[in-house]
Design a protein around this motif. Structure first.
Motif, PDB file in Angstrom:
ATOM      1  N   TYR A  33       0.893  -1.199   0.060  1.00  0.00           N
ATOM      2  CA  TYR A  33      -0.005  -0.178   0.039  1.00  0.00           C
ATOM      3  C   TYR A  33       0.999   1.145   0.128  1.00  0.00           C
ATOM      4  CZ  TYR A  33      -3.255  -3.533   1.957  1.00  0.00           C
ATOM      5  OH  TYR A  33      -4.047  -4.600   2.366  1.00  0.00           O
ATOM      6  N   TYR A  35       0.387   5.395   1.012  1.00  0.00           N
ATOM      7  CA  TYR A  35      -0.307   6.417   1.659  1.00  0.00           C
ATOM      8  C   TYR A  35       0.361   7.671   1.714  1.00  0.00           C
ATOM      9  CZ  TYR A  35      -3.101   2.551   3.780  1.00  0.00           C
ATOM     10  OH  TYR A  35      -3.638   1.390   3.930  1.00  0.00           O
ATOM     11  N   GLN A  37       0.585  11.276   3.827  1.00  0.00           N
ATOM     12  CA  GLN A  37       0.350  12.042   5.057  1.00  0.00           C
ATOM     13  C   GLN A  37       0.973  13.636   4.558  1.00  0.00           C
ATOM     14  OE1 GLN A  37       2.468  10.680   8.741  1.00  0.00           O
ATOM     15  NE2 GLN A  37       0.808  11.275  10.164  1.00  0.00           N
ATOM     16  N   LEU A  43      -3.592  10.018   7.409  1.00  0.00           N
ATOM     17  CA  LEU A  43      -3.003   9.307   6.348  1.00  0.00           C
ATOM     18  C   LEU A  43      -4.200   8.899   5.136  1.00  0.00           C
ATOM     19  CD1 LEU A  43      -1.432   8.232   9.152  1.00  0.00           C
ATOM     20  CD2 LEU A  43      -0.204   7.032   7.448  1.00  0.00           C
ATOM     21  N   PHE A  45      -5.070   7.113   1.862  1.00  0.00           N
ATOM     22  CA  PHE A  45      -4.923   6.073   0.879  1.00  0.00           C
ATOM     23  C   PHE A  45      -4.662   6.419  -0.405  1.00  0.00           C
ATOM     24  CE2 PHE A  45      -4.914   1.789  -0.934  1.00  0.00           C
ATOM     25  CZ  PHE A  45      -5.981   2.062  -2.120  1.00  0.00           C
ATOM     26  N   TYR A  48      -3.226   0.379  -3.892  1.00  0.00           N
ATOM     27  CA  TYR A  48      -3.040  -0.943  -3.205  1.00  0.00           C
ATOM     28  C   TYR A  48      -2.655  -1.842  -4.389  1.00  0.00           C
ATOM     29  CZ  TYR A  48      -5.171  -5.343  -1.689  1.00  0.00           C
ATOM     30  OH  TYR A  48      -5.440  -6.709  -1.419  1.00  0.00           O
ATOM     31  N   LEU A  91       4.249   7.133   2.575  1.00  0.00           N
ATOM     32  CA  LEU A  91       4.352   6.039   3.486  1.00  0.00           C
ATOM     33  C   LEU A  91       4.078   4.870   2.709  1.00  0.00           C
ATOM     34  CD1 LEU A  91       2.825   7.574   6.779  1.00  0.00           C
ATOM     35  CD2 LEU A  91       5.141   6.588   6.479  1.00  0.00           C
ATOM     36  N   GLU A 104      -1.991  -7.492   9.907  1.00  0.00           N
ATOM     37  CA  GLU A 104      -1.315  -6.309  10.445  1.00  0.00           C
ATOM     38  C   GLU A 104      -0.520  -5.509   8.892  1.00  0.00           C
ATOM     39  OE1 GLU A 104       1.173  -6.572  13.420  1.00  0.00           O
ATOM     40  OE2 GLU A 104       2.015  -4.471  13.453  1.00  0.00           O
ATOM     41  N   GLN A 105      -0.929  -4.245   8.760  1.00  0.00           N
ATOM     42  CA  GLN A 105       0.036  -3.366   7.750  1.00  0.00           C
ATOM     43  C   GLN A 105       1.124  -3.101   8.517  1.00  0.00           C
ATOM     44  OE1 GLN A 105      -2.129  -0.821   5.083  1.00  0.00           O
ATOM     45  NE2 GLN A 105      -3.788  -2.036   5.124  1.00  0.00           N
ATOM     46  N   PHE A 107       4.391  -0.463   8.327  1.00  0.00           N
ATOM     47  CA  PHE A 107       4.596   0.626   7.583  1.00  0.00           C
ATOM     48  C   PHE A 107       6.047   0.772   7.452  1.00  0.00           C
ATOM     49  CE2 PHE A 107       0.879   3.334   6.671  1.00  0.00           C
ATOM     50  CZ  PHE A 107      -0.079   2.423   7.457  1.00  0.00           C
ATOM     51  N   GLY A 108       6.691   1.544   6.324  1.00  0.00           N
ATOM     52  CA  GLY A 108       8.084   1.920   6.367  1.00  0.00           C
ATOM     53  C   GLY A 108       8.193   3.115   7.061  1.00  0.00           C
ATOM     54  N   PRO A 109       9.133   4.052   7.132  1.00  0.00           N
ATOM     55  CA  PRO A 109       9.619   5.194   7.910  1.00  0.00           C
ATOM     56  C   PRO A 109       9.102   6.276   7.024  1.00  0.00           C
ATOM     57  CG  PRO A 109      11.566   4.496   6.925  1.00  0.00           C
ATOM     58  CD  PRO A 109      10.475   3.224   6.579  1.00  0.00           C
TER      59      PRO A 109
ATOM     60  N   TYR B  36      -3.472   3.121  15.449  1.00  0.00           N
ATOM     61  CA  TYR B  36      -2.082   2.935  15.198  1.00  0.00           C
ATOM     62  C   TYR B  36      -1.148   4.220  15.935  1.00  0.00           C
ATOM     63  CZ  TYR B  36      -2.051  -0.296  11.162  1.00  0.00           C
ATOM     64  OH  TYR B  36      -2.068  -1.397  10.384  1.00  0.00           O
ATOM     65  N   GLY B  41       9.177  11.065  13.071  1.00  0.00           N
ATOM     66  CA  GLY B  41      10.021  10.408  12.079  1.00  0.00           C
ATOM     67  C   GLY B  41      10.092   9.097  11.937  1.00  0.00           C
ATOM     68  N   LYS B  42       8.810   8.385  12.135  1.00  0.00           N
ATOM     69  CA  LYS B  42       8.720   6.957  12.043  1.00  0.00           C
ATOM     70  C   LYS B  42       7.431   6.608  11.483  1.00  0.00           C
ATOM     71  CE  LYS B  42      12.208   5.730  14.473  1.00  0.00           C
ATOM     72  NZ  LYS B  42      13.460   5.190  14.142  1.00  0.00           N
ATOM     73  N   GLY B  43       7.247   5.531  10.807  1.00  0.00           N
ATOM     74  CA  GLY B  43       5.797   5.107  10.355  1.00  0.00           C
ATOM     75  C   GLY B  43       5.113   4.704  11.378  1.00  0.00           C
ATOM     76  N   PRO B  44       3.724   4.728  11.259  1.00  0.00           N
ATOM     77  CA  PRO B  44       2.600   4.242  12.157  1.00  0.00           C
ATOM     78  C   PRO B  44       2.830   2.860  12.426  1.00  0.00           C
ATOM     79  CG  PRO B  44       1.609   5.373  10.425  1.00  0.00           C
ATOM     80  CD  PRO B  44       3.081   5.155   9.962  1.00  0.00           C
ATOM     81  N   LEU B  46       0.965  -0.788  14.239  1.00  0.00           N
ATOM     82  CA  LEU B  46      -0.203  -1.132  15.188  1.00  0.00           C
ATOM     83  C   LEU B  46      -0.077  -1.338  16.578  1.00  0.00           C
ATOM     84  CD1 LEU B  46      -2.861  -2.383  14.647  1.00  0.00           C
ATOM     85  CD2 LEU B  46      -1.932  -4.719  14.465  1.00  0.00           C
ATOM     86  N   PHE B  89      -3.539   7.148  15.577  1.00  0.00           N
ATOM     87  CA  PHE B  89      -4.576   7.324  14.690  1.00  0.00           C
ATOM     88  C   PHE B  89      -5.563   6.168  14.855  1.00  0.00           C
ATOM     89  CE2 PHE B  89      -3.007  10.479  11.837  1.00  0.00           C
ATOM     90  CZ  PHE B  89      -1.522  10.698  12.078  1.00  0.00           C
ATOM     91  N   ARG B 100      -7.623  -1.836   2.622  1.00  0.00           N
ATOM     92  CA  ARG B 100      -6.962  -0.597   2.576  1.00  0.00           C
ATOM     93  C   ARG B 100      -7.598   0.470   3.857  1.00  0.00           C
ATOM     94  NH1 ARG B 100     -10.290   2.564  -2.119  1.00  0.00           N
ATOM     95  NH2 ARG B 100      -9.962   4.550  -0.945  1.00  0.00           N
ATOM     96  N   LEU B 101      -6.822   0.909   4.502  1.00  0.00           N
ATOM     97  CA  LEU B 101      -7.010   1.504   5.859  1.00  0.00           C
ATOM     98  C   LEU B 101      -7.716   2.904   5.641  1.00  0.00           C
ATOM     99  CD1 LEU B 101      -4.085   0.654   7.763  1.00  0.00           C
ATOM    100  CD2 LEU B 101      -6.263  -0.162   8.132  1.00  0.00           C
ATOM    101  N   PHE B 103      -8.182   6.438   7.560  1.00  0.00           N
ATOM    102  CA  PHE B 103      -7.722   6.739   9.054  1.00  0.00           C
ATOM    103  C   PHE B 103      -8.466   8.191   9.364  1.00  0.00           C
ATOM    104  CE2 PHE B 103      -3.614   4.493   9.786  1.00  0.00           C
ATOM    105  CZ  PHE B 103      -3.318   4.044   8.612  1.00  0.00           C
TER     106      PHE B 103
END
Lengths: 116, 113
Positions: A33, A35, A37, A43, A45, A48, A91, A104-105, A107-109, B36, B41-44, B46, B89, B100-101, B103
């Motif tokens: 996915y 997203y 922000q 966030l 979407f 996908y 993201l 669970e998704q 996420f990267g940084p 989340y 500086g980080k991704g979300p 869970l 979030f 797909r989320l 938020f």
């Protein structure tokens, strides 16, 4: 690597230029996915990918945005003719078997994009 | 149209207090409700999630309360700690649509020592 990685971590570009953002998902994850922000926003979407199926592009804000996923792994998000409103953190997330059960998704940084 | 509304936008609590964040959704097709946590500086990541067939789920200091008829759910953080300071979030998910989320707008939580 154990997690989702994204590159570059930061990208500054000039209005009108094209940019490419890369995502390496967790190995074995079939779903990917993207997203967006924006500052002070939630966030949003974008797109996908699931396995070899056609991607769900319903979140892409304009035809300047496109994405591809090669070999079911790495994905690239391309923004053409960037505008200042494209400035945001992009993201990427991946998960396994998202249409079968609740997954669970991860996420990267993110990539922070600044369009001057 | 904002499908998921989250409040408050920001929250300040004292160490040891209870933090409560609320979310409301519109689409009754949603069938999974995760929260989340995101540090700067980080991704979300869970934190905790609930399915609509239960009204409450607790994991350690974190509890989700879910009200299906009202289309609302909330996150409770008991004994809040400074390390809980982050952006939270809520999200809604529909597994049959690829998960797909969607938020909420996020809540900036600050826990003072």
């Amino acid at each position: 690597g154990a997690g989702v990685s994204q590159s570059p971590s930061n990208k500054v570009t000039e209005k009108g230029k094209d940019v490419e953002l890369r995502c390496d998902p967790i190995s074995g994850h079939t779903a990917l996915y993207w997203y967006r922000q924006s500052l002070g926003q939630g966030l949003e979407f974008l797109i996908y990918f699931q396995g070899n199926s056609a991607p769900d592009k319903s979140g892409l804000p304009s035809d300047r945005f496109s994405a591809e996923r090669t070999g079911g792994s790495v994905s690239t998000l391309t923004i053409q003719r960037t505008q200042q409103e494209d400035s945001a953190v992009y993201l990427c997330a991946s998960s396994s078997s998202p249409t079968v059960t609740y997954n669970e998704q991860f996420f990267g940084p993110g990539t922070r994009l600044t369009v001057l | 149209q904002q499908q998921v509304k989250q409040s408050p936008q920001s929250l300040i609590v004292q160490k040891g207090g209870i933090s409560i964040i609320n979310c409301a959704y519109e689409n009754t097709a949603f069938d999974y409700f995760p929260w989340y946590q995101q540090f700067p500086g980080k991704g979300p990541a869970l934190l905790i999630a609930i399915r609509p067939d239960v009204s409450e789920k607790k994991e350690g200091r974190f509890t989700i309360s879910f009200n299906k008829s009202a289309k609302q759910f909330s996150l409770h953080i008991m004994d809040s700690q400074p390390g809980d300071s982050a952006t939270y979030f809520c999200a809604c998910e529909q597994v049959t649509s690829g998960s797909r989320l969607t938020f909420g707008e996020g809540t900036q939580l600050t826990v003072n020592p």
